[in-house]
Design a protein around this motif. Structure first.
Motif, PDB file in Angstrom:
ATOM      1  N   ILE A  17       3.689   0.341 -14.868  1.00  0.00           N
ATOM      2  CA  ILE A  17       3.722  -0.426 -16.087  1.00  0.00           C
ATOM      3  C   ILE A  17       3.491   0.202 -17.362  1.00  0.00           C
ATOM      4  O   ILE A  17       4.252  -0.225 -18.284  1.00  0.00           O
ATOM      5  N   LEU A  18       2.985   1.389 -17.405  1.00  0.00           N
ATOM      6  CA  LEU A  18       3.058   2.078 -18.955  1.00  0.00           C
ATOM      7  C   LEU A  18       4.451   2.604 -19.052  1.00  0.00           C
ATOM      8  O   LEU A  18       4.850   2.612 -20.336  1.00  0.00           O
ATOM      9  N   ARG A  50       4.343   5.338  -5.868  1.00  0.00           N
ATOM     10  CA  ARG A  50       4.305   5.496  -7.501  1.00  0.00           C
ATOM     11  C   ARG A  50       3.144   4.653  -7.827  1.00  0.00           C
ATOM     12  O   ARG A  50       3.161   3.218  -7.692  1.00  0.00           O
ATOM     13  N   PRO A  51       1.951   4.976  -8.469  1.00  0.00           N
ATOM     14  CA  PRO A  51       0.830   4.016  -8.830  1.00  0.00           C
ATOM     15  C   PRO A  51       1.371   3.006  -9.798  1.00  0.00           C
ATOM     16  O   PRO A  51       2.331   3.294 -10.754  1.00  0.00           O
ATOM     17  N   GLU A  57       0.886  -1.203  -0.040  1.00  0.00           N
ATOM     18  CA  GLU A  57       0.094  -0.131   0.071  1.00  0.00           C
ATOM     19  C   GLU A  57       0.849   1.280  -0.070  1.00  0.00           C
ATOM     20  O   GLU A  57       0.798   2.124  -0.554  1.00  0.00           O
ATOM     21  N   ARG A  58       1.872   1.227   0.700  1.00  0.00           N
ATOM     22  CA  ARG A  58       2.841   2.434   0.894  1.00  0.00           C
ATOM     23  C   ARG A  58       3.469   2.576  -0.461  1.00  0.00           C
ATOM     24  O   ARG A  58       3.753   3.729  -1.151  1.00  0.00           O
ATOM     25  N   ALA A  59       3.975   1.646  -1.283  1.00  0.00           N
ATOM     26  CA  ALA A  59       4.744   1.564  -2.276  1.00  0.00           C
ATOM     27  C   ALA A  59       3.753   1.985  -3.513  1.00  0.00           C
ATOM     28  O   ALA A  59       4.188   2.696  -4.410  1.00  0.00           O
TER      29      ALA A  59
END
Length: 322
Positions: free
Chosen positions: A152-153, A146-147, A140-142
């Motif tokens: 991934i994109l 950074r979403p 959750e913190r990570a």
């Protein structure tokens, strides 16, 4: 478990399956013990119980769900008589959610059940329960820092511009040679004894007799391989070609094929052949475009049970005299 074999690719699916398992277990406990709530209601009800009247937005932010999901759940709780909507006395333009008397009574009965849940989870999962909670908190913190969509994109953009390289065999790539070939063999056929022998020791059975092995590398990923097996003076077999299915469409197969054909010419070979199976249509089309000609029968003395296609390379005139 199949999803486990997909690793990070199926992370969401595995977490959903785990979540559904816990929800199902909690509902079974609630029903067995006569509790008047459902497991999926708990985050909203417990937050309102601990915090007091709150807006949908506040609840959604607190429990990490979307505004839409909390709004839909609120509709169910209103119909169940557990929650009601009312105007905020401090701001008439604002609507807040409030627990009903029924909800308060229902939640007040759950103390012993919640205690049993905590103990039962500890008994069932042992030390993994604490590890799982710590891992979830770390994730959750990570994700806040950074979403994951952004990450991934960014990686996809890097993959699209990464150069596709053809590199020769190195001992560090031995496991990739086995992995890439085993992947397609297990999907379409089976790993035969001769496959297992060659794939397990490519230095002995391919390189030492005078052959070559090439790999397709995309950035840091080894995504394909192909070998040139020296059978007898001037005679070579194109063999052990495999491309990771998740990277197909990037031209790796053709690049590997071209590398093996180029090596065949550099070594002055006069015959290059391959054996395959008629079910592998895309591969056969690629071989034909590269100059391999289908023969009327299978190769005499073929080593492979799956082989029902025999093709021999006919070099273009310019290649013969290059």
């Amino acid at each position: 478990m199949y999803l486990a074999s997909l690793g990070k690719l199926a992370l969401g699916s595995r977490l959903k399956a785990l979540s559904d398992h816990f929800y199902g277990a909690a509902d079974e406990v609630y029903q067995t013990l006569g509790a008047r709530i459902e497991s999926r209601w708990l985050p909203v009800l417990r937050y309102l119980w601990d915090t007091g009247p709150s807006s949908v937005t506040e609840v959604a932010d607190a429990i990490g769900q979307t505004h839409s999901a909390v709004s839909q759940l609120t509709d169910k709780l209103v119909r169940a008589g557990m929650v009601r909507r009312r105007r905020d006395p401090a701001d008439g333009r604002r609507t807040v959610l409030v627990l009903t008397d029924k909800a308060h009574a229902s939640l007040a009965e759950l103390g012993p059940i919640w205690c049993a849940v905590r103990r039962g989870v500890t008994t069932s999962l042992a030390e993994h329960a604490a590890q799982l909670l710590d891992a979830i908190a770390a994730c959750e913190r990570a994700l806040q820092e950074r979403p994951i969509t952004e990450a991934i994109l960014a990686e996809h953009a890097a993959i699209k511009v990464a150069p596709l390289e053809i590199v020769p065999y190195a001992p560090a790539l031995r496991e990739d040679f086995y992995r890439l070939n085993a992947q397609w063999l297990e999907r379409y056929f089976r790993i035969e004894d001769i496959d297992r022998t060659v794939l397990s020791d490519p230095e002995r059975y391919i390189l030492q007799p005078g052959g070559a092995i090439f790999f397709a590398r995309l950035g840091e990923e080894i995504i394909g391989t192909c070998a040139l097996l020296h059978e007898s003076p001037g005679v070579f077999e194109l063999t052990k070609m495999g491309v990771d299915e998740t990277f197909r469409g990037l031209g790796a197969g053709k690049r590997l094929l071209d590398a093996c054909i180029g090596e065949f010419h550099r070594r002055g070979g006069h015959t290059l052949f391959l054996e395959s199976n008629s079910s592998l249509k895309p591969a056969l089309r690629m071989y034909e475009k590269a100059g391999f000609v289908l023969q009327p029968s299978i190769r005499p003395g073929s080593h492979y049970e799956r082989a029902d296609v025999y093709m021999i390379y006919q070099a273009p005139v310019e290649a013969k005299f290059a």
